[in-house]
Motif scaffolding. Structure first.
Motif, mmCIF file in Angstrom:
data_model
loop_
_atom_site.group_PDB
_atom_site.id
_atom_site.type_symbol
_atom_site.label_atom_id
_atom_site.label_comp_id
_atom_site.label_asym_id
_atom_site.label_seq_id
_atom_site.Cartn_x
_atom_site.Cartn_y
_atom_site.Cartn_z
ATOM 1 N N GLU A 31 0.834 -1.199 0.000
ATOM 2 C CA GLU A 31 0.000 0.000 0.000
ATOM 3 C C GLU A 31 0.873 1.255 0.000
ATOM 4 O O GLU A 31 1.818 1.344 0.787
ATOM 5 C CB GLU A 31 -0.918 -0.003 1.217
ATOM 6 N N PRO A 32 0.554 2.222 -0.858
ATOM 7 C CA PRO A 32 1.349 3.458 -0.884
ATOM 8 C C PRO A 32 1.216 4.224 0.429
ATOM 9 O O PRO A 32 0.150 4.230 1.052
ATOM 10 C CB PRO A 32 0.755 4.267 -2.036
ATOM 11 N N ILE A 33 2.312 4.839 0.842
ATOM 12 C CA ILE A 33 2.319 5.703 2.020
ATOM 13 C C ILE A 33 2.999 7.013 1.648
ATOM 14 O O ILE A 33 3.762 7.079 0.686
ATOM 15 C CB ILE A 33 3.039 5.054 3.228
ATOM 16 N N GLU A 34 2.702 8.050 2.407
ATOM 17 C CA GLU A 34 3.402 9.331 2.286
ATOM 18 C C GLU A 34 4.456 9.330 3.374
ATOM 19 O O GLU A 34 4.122 9.254 4.555
ATOM 20 C CB GLU A 34 2.441 10.494 2.501
ATOM 21 N N ALA A 35 5.730 9.389 2.991
ATOM 22 C CA ALA A 35 6.803 9.315 3.964
ATOM 23 C C ALA A 35 7.679 10.552 3.918
ATOM 24 O O ALA A 35 7.890 11.129 2.846
ATOM 25 C CB ALA A 35 7.648 8.075 3.709
ATOM 26 N N ASP A 42 18.066 7.342 4.371
ATOM 27 C CA ASP A 42 17.522 7.260 5.726
ATOM 28 C C ASP A 42 16.117 6.680 5.724
ATOM 29 O O ASP A 42 15.377 6.828 4.750
ATOM 30 C CB ASP A 42 17.471 8.640 6.373
ATOM 31 N N PRO A 43 15.739 6.047 6.825
ATOM 32 C CA PRO A 43 14.349 5.599 6.966
ATOM 33 C C PRO A 43 13.449 6.814 7.171
ATOM 34 O O PRO A 43 13.933 7.912 7.485
ATOM 35 C CB PRO A 43 14.399 4.729 8.220
ATOM 36 N N PRO A 44 12.164 6.622 7.032
ATOM 37 C CA PRO A 44 11.246 7.743 7.269
ATOM 38 C C PRO A 44 11.297 8.207 8.719
ATOM 39 O O PRO A 44 11.504 7.403 9.633
ATOM 40 C CB PRO A 44 9.870 7.160 6.952
ATOM 41 N N LEU A 45 11.106 9.503 8.928
ATOM 42 C CA LEU A 45 10.933 10.059 10.272
ATOM 43 C C LEU A 45 9.473 9.919 10.693
ATOM 44 O O LEU A 45 9.157 9.786 11.869
ATOM 45 C CB LEU A 45 11.328 11.536 10.300
ATOM 46 N N SER A 46 8.601 9.957 9.694
ATOM 47 C CA SER A 46 7.167 9.767 9.911
ATOM 48 C C SER A 46 6.563 9.331 8.583
ATOM 49 O O SER A 46 7.170 9.501 7.526
ATOM 50 C CB SER A 46 6.506 11.057 10.401
ATOM 51 N N HIS A 54 2.058 8.305 11.554
ATOM 52 C CA HIS A 54 2.894 7.465 12.405
ATOM 53 C C HIS A 54 4.266 8.111 12.550
ATOM 54 O O HIS A 54 4.942 8.359 11.541
ATOM 55 C CB HIS A 54 3.047 6.062 11.797
ATOM 56 N N ARG A 55 4.669 8.393 13.810
ATOM 57 C CA ARG A 55 5.986 8.962 14.075
ATOM 58 C C ARG A 55 6.943 7.812 14.363
ATOM 59 O O ARG A 55 6.705 7.011 15.261
ATOM 60 C CB ARG A 55 5.922 9.914 15.259
ATOM 61 N N TYR A 81 12.830 -1.250 5.157
ATOM 62 C CA TYR A 81 13.132 -0.847 6.533
ATOM 63 C C TYR A 81 12.133 -1.503 7.472
ATOM 64 O O TYR A 81 10.949 -1.585 7.161
ATOM 65 C CB TYR A 81 13.006 0.674 6.696
ATOM 66 N N ARG A 82 12.631 -1.961 8.617
ATOM 67 C CA ARG A 82 11.759 -2.378 9.714
ATOM 68 C C ARG A 82 11.650 -1.170 10.621
ATOM 69 O O ARG A 82 12.662 -0.663 11.098
ATOM 70 C CB ARG A 82 12.372 -3.541 10.480
ATOM 71 N N ILE A 83 10.441 -0.698 10.839
ATOM 72 C CA ILE A 83 10.277 0.501 11.647
ATOM 73 C C ILE A 83 9.235 0.287 12.737
ATOM 74 O O ILE A 83 8.360 -0.570 12.632
ATOM 75 C CB ILE A 83 9.928 1.728 10.780
ATOM 76 N N GLU A 84 9.389 1.077 13.788
ATOM 77 C CA GLU A 84 8.453 1.039 14.910
ATOM 78 C C GLU A 84 7.979 2.458 15.153
ATOM 79 O O GLU A 84 8.781 3.390 15.155
ATOM 80 C CB GLU A 84 9.147 0.493 16.153
ATOM 81 N N ASP A 85 6.668 2.615 15.353
ATOM 82 C CA ASP A 85 6.147 3.961 15.592
ATOM 83 C C ASP A 85 6.088 4.251 17.092
ATOM 84 O O ASP A 85 6.434 3.408 17.921
ATOM 85 C CB ASP A 85 4.805 4.172 14.888
#
Length: 114
Positions: A31-35, A42-46, A54-55, A81-85
């Motif tokens: 699914e598309p996201i706005e990052a 770098d990974p997304p900040l949000s 999601h921060r 990226y594996r990310i956690e909010d």
């Protein structure tokens, strides 16, 4: 290492990118996201997904998964990226394409961790 990384707390398990850990739920169609990411690797900040913001508080990656070179329509490389909010939810997101190579890269959510 990204400046967003923090050491895992006791009991969080291995979040090392070099491991073969994959999400328990993969979407049939990412699914598309706005990052918002500060620099290309770098990974997304949000990110915004399904109208929710999601921060990002923790991120591992990138893990590059390249297209099949033998196919005529080989597609674009993906950096996962594996990310956690900030609420402890964990996501598997990727950036499709490379900055400065052609059109602007796009971000997608591909799966959810437990």
């Amino acid at each position: 290492a990204s400046r967003n990384q923090r050491p895992p707390a006791a009991g969080e398990g291995d979040r090392n990118v070099s491991g073969a850990q994959r999400p328990i739920k993969l979407f049939a169609h990412p699914e598309p996201i706005e990052a918002m990411a500060p620099i290309p690797d770098d990974p997304p900040l949000s990110f915004r997904w399904r109208r929710g913001l999601h921060r990002v508080v923790h991120a591992d990656g990138p893990e590059r998964i390249g297209p099949e070179w033998w196919r005529a329509d080989c597609g674009k490389p993906r950096d996962y990226y594996r990310i956690e909010d900030s609420e402890g939810r964990r996501f598997w997101v990727y950036r499709e394409g490379l900055y400065g190579v052609s059109e602007m890269p796009r971000w997608f959510l591909h799966g959810l961790f437990a």
